[in-house]
Structure formats: structure tokens, C-alpha cells
Scaffold this motif. Structure first.
Motif, short mmCIF file in Angstrom:
data_model
loop_
_atom_site.label_atom_id
_atom_site.label_comp_id
_atom_site.label_asym_id
_atom_site.label_seq_id
_atom_site.Cartn_x
_atom_site.Cartn_y
_atom_site.Cartn_z
N PHE A 177 0.84 -1.20 0.00
CA PHE A 177 0.00 0.00 0.00
C PHE A 177 0.88 1.25 0.00
CE2 PHE A 177 -2.20 3.41 2.22
CZ PHE A 177 -3.43 3.46 1.58
N LEU A 178 1.86 1.29 0.89
CA LEU A 178 2.74 2.45 0.99
C LEU A 178 3.56 2.63 -0.28
CD1 LEU A 178 3.80 4.81 2.62
CD2 LEU A 178 5.45 3.24 3.68
N ALA A 179 4.08 1.56 -0.84
CA ALA A 179 4.87 1.66 -2.07
C ALA A 179 4.00 2.19 -3.21
CB ALA A 179 5.46 0.31 -2.44
N SER A 180 2.78 1.71 -3.30
CA SER A 180 1.86 2.16 -4.34
C SER A 180 1.52 3.63 -4.15
CB SER A 180 0.60 1.30 -4.33
OG SER A 180 -0.22 1.61 -5.41
N LEU A 181 1.29 4.02 -2.90
CA LEU A 181 1.00 5.43 -2.62
C LEU A 181 2.16 6.32 -3.04
CD1 LEU A 181 -0.59 7.78 -1.47
CD2 LEU A 181 0.22 7.10 0.81
N LYS A 182 3.37 5.90 -2.73
CA LYS A 182 4.54 6.71 -3.10
C LYS A 182 4.68 6.84 -4.62
CE LYS A 182 7.14 6.19 1.14
NZ LYS A 182 8.40 5.78 1.76
N GLN A 183 4.39 5.78 -5.36
CA GLN A 183 4.44 5.85 -6.82
C GLN A 183 3.39 6.83 -7.35
OE1 GLN A 183 3.81 1.77 -7.92
NE2 GLN A 183 5.99 1.30 -7.92
N ARG A 184 2.20 6.75 -6.81
CA ARG A 184 1.12 7.62 -7.26
C ARG A 184 1.38 9.08 -6.85
NH1 ARG A 184 -0.39 2.72 -7.48
NH2 ARG A 184 -2.23 1.95 -8.53
N LEU A 185 1.97 9.26 -5.69
CA LEU A 185 2.34 10.61 -5.25
C LEU A 185 3.40 11.19 -6.18
CD1 LEU A 185 2.24 12.95 -3.26
CD2 LEU A 185 3.79 11.66 -1.77
#
Length: 99
Positions: free
Chosen positions: A30-38
Motif C-alpha cells: 500500500f505504501l509503495a503504491s501510494l509513493k508511486q502515485r504521489l
């Protein structure tokens, strides 16, 4: 302080069951995906790219019932591309989530 939300924890529990290793992997994903989207949001220079990145963040947040992140993504959808207060708010969320 790590991000804690009853709705997020409930969604994570529903996905991982009683497996703490799987829960940790899902939280990290979840965190890795959020960082990519950010990162996509930060690089967006036009309305369409900004909107798409914000929609992706909102979709990710909705998939785990992360209500605070959903609200931040909706704020991004209402803002102009590159709005620094929106970006810093989502960065703060990601930083707090990872602690």
C-alpha cells in the motif's frame, strides 16, 4: 506515529486474515503504491495528468478504506495541478503511514 484507522485496519484484516506476515506485506505494498502515485501527482503539469494521479490515489485509498487519504485525494481533485499544500498533505500522510 504510524497511520492507524479502524476502517483501514478492518480492511487489512479482511484481506490478510490472521496472517501477520501477509498483513505486513499488504501494508508495505500500500505504501509503495501510494509513493508511486504521489510521484505521478508531483510530476503532473496539466489538468488531465493531475486528475488521473489524484484519481489513482483515491482509488488506492478506497480499496483499503483509508478515509483520510480519500479526503486528501478529493482535495487534490478540486485543486490546480501542482498545488503545494495538497502535495505536502499527502506526503505527510505517507510519512506518518510508514513510521
Amino acid at each position: 506515529m504510524a497511520y492507524h484507522s479502524p476502517s483501514f485496519d478492518s480492511a487489512l484484516g479482511a484481506a490478510a486474515g490472521e496472517d501477520p506476515k501477509l498483513a505486513a506485506e499488504l501494508r508495505a505494498a500500500f505504501l509503495a503504491s501510494l509513493k508511486q502515485r504521489l510521484d505521478l501527482l508531483k510530476r503532473a503539469r496539466c489538468d488531465a495528468n493531475w486528475y488521473q494521479a489524484a484519481e489513482r490515489i483515491r482509488g488506492l485509498a478506497a480499496s483499503f478504506s483509508a478515509v483520510e487519504l480519500i479526503e486528501l485525494a478529493e482535495l487534490a481533485l478540486e485543486s490546480a495541478p501542482g498545488e503545494p499544500t495538497v502535495i505536502s498533505s499527502i506526503e505527510r500522510f505517507a510519512d506518518n503511514f510508514g513510521e
